[in-house]
Design a protein around this motif. Structure first.
Motif, PDB file in Angstrom:
ATOM      1  N   CYS A  77       0.845  -1.193   0.000  1.00  0.00           N
ATOM      2  CA  CYS A  77       0.000   0.000   0.000  1.00  0.00           C
ATOM      3  C   CYS A  77       0.883   1.246   0.000  1.00  0.00           C
ATOM      4  N   ARG A  79      -0.038   4.176   0.577  1.00  0.00           N
ATOM      5  CA  ARG A  79      -0.450   5.177   1.561  1.00  0.00           C
ATOM      6  C   ARG A  79       0.039   4.825   2.959  1.00  0.00           C
ATOM      7  N   CYS A  80      -0.216   3.584   3.407  1.00  0.00           N
ATOM      8  CA  CYS A  80       0.110   3.220   4.793  1.00  0.00           C
ATOM      9  C   CYS A  80       1.316   2.282   4.899  1.00  0.00           C
ATOM     10  N   CYS A 118      -4.544  -0.138  -0.139  1.00  0.00           N
ATOM     11  CA  CYS A 118      -5.233  -1.240   0.544  1.00  0.00           C
ATOM     12  C   CYS A 118      -6.699  -0.859   0.809  1.00  0.00           C
ATOM     13  N   CYS A 121      -7.258   1.882   3.536  1.00  0.00           N
ATOM     14  CA  CYS A 121      -6.964   3.242   3.077  1.00  0.00           C
ATOM     15  C   CYS A 121      -8.013   3.714   2.069  1.00  0.00           C
TER      16      CYS A 121
END
Ligand SMILES: [Zn+2]
Length: 127
Positions: A77, A79-80, A118, A121
């Motif tokens: 992912c 983002r995270c 994911c 997110c």
């Protein structure tokens, strides 16, 4: 039996799964072996050159490290930083081998990082 920083890393990596150098540093510190991040990177680089550790690299994401036996295809992912191992169907791997062979290549075990976002997110980004 540990053999310096590389040995300690090889012991801790299977327990952690794909992780960053910082994650390795935290786990070793919890085990009573505090090491500078530069030492962690040096040891990971040496293990990677020896084929014992694989680095999972993707643009814009922290590099993740896994023991070579755990290398495969992972979802990452952007983002995270969450990671999920992805099991490819045998037919898909066979197709990759056949297409590679058509170009004169011998494909080793598939080892890749596929980036995206994911579910957690994606849900957080939804109105
Ligand atoms: Zn995420």
């Amino acid at each position: 039996m540990r053999s310096g920083a590389p040995g300690a890393l090889l012991e801790v990596l299977p327990r952690l799964g794909p992780t960053t150098a910082e994650g390795v540093q935290r786990a070793l510190a919890e085990d009573g072996l505090p090491l500078a991040l530069s030492s962690i990177y040096t040891a990971l680089g040496a293990l990677e050159r020896r084929g014992l550790v694989r680095a999972l690299r993707a643009p814009g994401c922290s590099t993740l490290f896994v023991r070579a036996e755990a290398a495969g295809v992972y979802l990452l992912c952007r983002r995270c930083g969450g990671v999920v191992p992805l099991t490819l169907p045998t037919a898909y791997v066979d197709a990759l081998r056949a297409r590679s062979a058509a170009h004169g290549w011998q494909l080793f075990e598939p080892h890749a990082v596929l980036t995206g976002r994911c579910g957690r997110c994606r849900a957080a980004a939804s109105p």
